[in-house]
Structures are given as structure tokens and as C-alpha cells.
Scaffold this motif. Sequence first.
Motif, PDB file in Angstrom:
ATOM      1  N   ASP A   1     135.717  88.771 -42.188  1.00 34.67           N
ATOM      2  CA  ASP A   1     135.676  89.560 -40.963  1.00 34.67           C
ATOM      3  C   ASP A   1     134.375  89.220 -40.255  1.00 34.67           C
ATOM      4  N   ASN A   2     134.449  88.859 -38.969  1.00 32.63           N
ATOM      5  CA  ASN A   2     133.265  88.533 -38.178  1.00 32.63           C
ATOM      6  C   ASN A   2     133.291  89.289 -36.859  1.00 32.63           C
ATOM      7  N   ALA A   3     132.160  89.270 -36.166  1.00 25.22           N
ATOM      8  CA  ALA A   3     131.995  90.012 -34.919  1.00 25.22           C
ATOM      9  C   ALA A   3     132.197  89.117 -33.707  1.00 25.22           C
ATOM     10  N   ILE A   4     132.880  89.644 -32.692  1.00 28.46           N
ATOM     11  CA  ILE A   4     132.940  89.003 -31.385  1.00 28.46           C
ATOM     12  C   ILE A   4     131.663  89.434 -30.666  1.00 28.46           C
ATOM     13  N   THR A   5     130.899  88.451 -30.184  1.00 31.95           N
ATOM     14  CA  THR A   5     129.588  88.754 -29.615  1.00 31.95           C
ATOM     15  C   THR A   5     129.525  88.664 -28.096  1.00 31.95           C
ATOM     16  N   GLY A   6     130.564  88.127 -27.457  1.00 34.56           N
ATOM     17  CA  GLY A   6     130.549  88.042 -26.002  1.00 34.56           C
ATOM     18  C   GLY A   6     131.590  87.082 -25.493  1.00 34.56           C
ATOM     19  N   GLY A   7     131.537  86.816 -24.182  1.00 33.44           N
ATOM     20  CA  GLY A   7     132.494  85.902 -23.596  1.00 33.44           C
ATOM     21  C   GLY A   7     132.214  85.662 -22.128  1.00 33.44           C
ATOM     22  N   THR A   8     133.068  84.822 -21.523  1.00 31.93           N
ATOM     23  CA  THR A   8     132.967  84.505 -20.102  1.00 31.93           C
ATOM     24  C   THR A   8     134.332  84.685 -19.452  1.00 31.93           C
ATOM     25  N   GLY A   9     134.359  84.704 -18.132  1.00 32.85           N
ATOM     26  CA  GLY A   9     135.614  84.800 -17.395  1.00 32.85           C
ATOM     27  C   GLY A   9     136.392  86.044 -17.771  1.00 32.85           C
ATOM     28  N   ASP A  10     137.672  85.863 -18.116  1.00 32.32           N
ATOM     29  CA  ASP A  10     138.525  86.992 -18.508  1.00 32.32           C
ATOM     30  C   ASP A  10     137.984  87.732 -19.733  1.00 32.32           C
ATOM     31  N   PHE A  11     137.085  87.108 -20.480  1.00 28.55           N
ATOM     32  CA  PHE A  11     136.548  87.700 -21.699  1.00 28.55           C
ATOM     33  C   PHE A  11     135.096  88.150 -21.532  1.00 28.55           C
TER      34      PHE A  11
ATOM     35  N   ARG B   1     131.899  90.085 -21.429  1.00 25.07           N
ATOM     36  CA  ARG B   1     131.454  91.252 -22.197  1.00 25.07           C
ATOM     37  C   ARG B   1     132.390  91.597 -23.359  1.00 25.07           C
ATOM     38  N   ALA B   2     133.119  90.639 -23.856  1.00 27.42           N
ATOM     39  CA  ALA B   2     134.040  90.883 -24.975  1.00 27.42           C
ATOM     40  C   ALA B   2     133.284  91.406 -26.193  1.00 27.42           C
ATOM     41  N   ARG B   3     133.904  92.317 -26.890  1.00 23.19           N
ATOM     42  CA  ARG B   3     133.412  92.878 -28.146  1.00 23.19           C
ATOM     43  C   ARG B   3     134.615  93.085 -29.042  1.00 23.19           C
TER      44      ARG B   3
END
Length: 168
Positions: free
Chosen positions: A133-143, A145-147
Amino acid sequence: MRPVRTACLGTAAALVTLLASAPVATAATNTESPAPQARDRVITLIGRLAQQSFFPVNPGGAPAQGDRTVFRSVLSDLDGNQVGETGGTCTTTRTDNGGAEECTVTYTLPGGQITAQGMVFGNLNPGAPPSFDNAITGGTGDFDRARGSIHADTVAPGTRRFMIDLDR
């Protein structure tokens, strides 16, 4: 000498196949939140290792702290449609008690990118690569501020199933 299976199918194969943009499955509304828009989005993907290079600290020797794996993977939805790819690195942080690696991965998907980071334990143990299990730390475009989090399981040699739970 570090087993080839570990280098090829360890954390790299696992993290390589984390994310895709096509929502294959959706999660139910979070019942603890009073806001109806507070929903998680769950994406199920299959990742297949496409390229990998291993950079050992002790070439030809035992696994060592600082060993590094660089990888690229192809991501598909559950119908087998290619939906993106990943690229990342994993660095060995511990060689005792089954080993541990810290990995950073970027997923290039239609509409943007997602980044993930975390530890994978037991990568030096014999047998199938471990679940993690790992953490989503961010993103760009449609993603942007992804968490959220990612759960990965080995389904075949060089292939992982990923359950990506994006918090929205």
C-alpha cells in the motif's frame, strides 16, 4: 547476488502498474461525510513491466543499501485497453528482515499525471513479490491535487493489479 526475480518483479513491477485514467470501478459514497459530493473514485488497473534497469551498489555481490531500480510499465484497464504508462525508481533502504525499498513513481495518463511514493517491504524474500500500500502524493491536469492510496497485488509474473483509491 540479488535474485533476478527480485530485481524484475519486486517493487518495480508493483509500482509500475499503479494508475490509469479510465475508471473501471467506482466506490460507494463515503457514508461518514455529510456532503454528497465527498466521494472516492476507485480505479482498477493492470500493469505490465516494459523496461527495467538495475544499478547495484556491489555488482555481482549481495543486495546492499542504495541498490537502485529504474523502470517503465504499460497500464491497461480490465478490458486490456492500454490507458497509460508509468516510470519510476526504487532504492533499497534495508537488506535485513526481507528487505525494504522506497519508491517514487509518475503515471502518465490521458488528462494528466499522478505521483505516488512509499515503502515496499519483503522485496528480497523468495516467492511472489509482496503486496503493498502506497500514498498518492499529487498530480497534474485532471489529477491536480490528487490524494489517496494504492493497493497492489501480484497476479502473474511481471504483472500487478492495482486498486487506486483517489480521495476527492
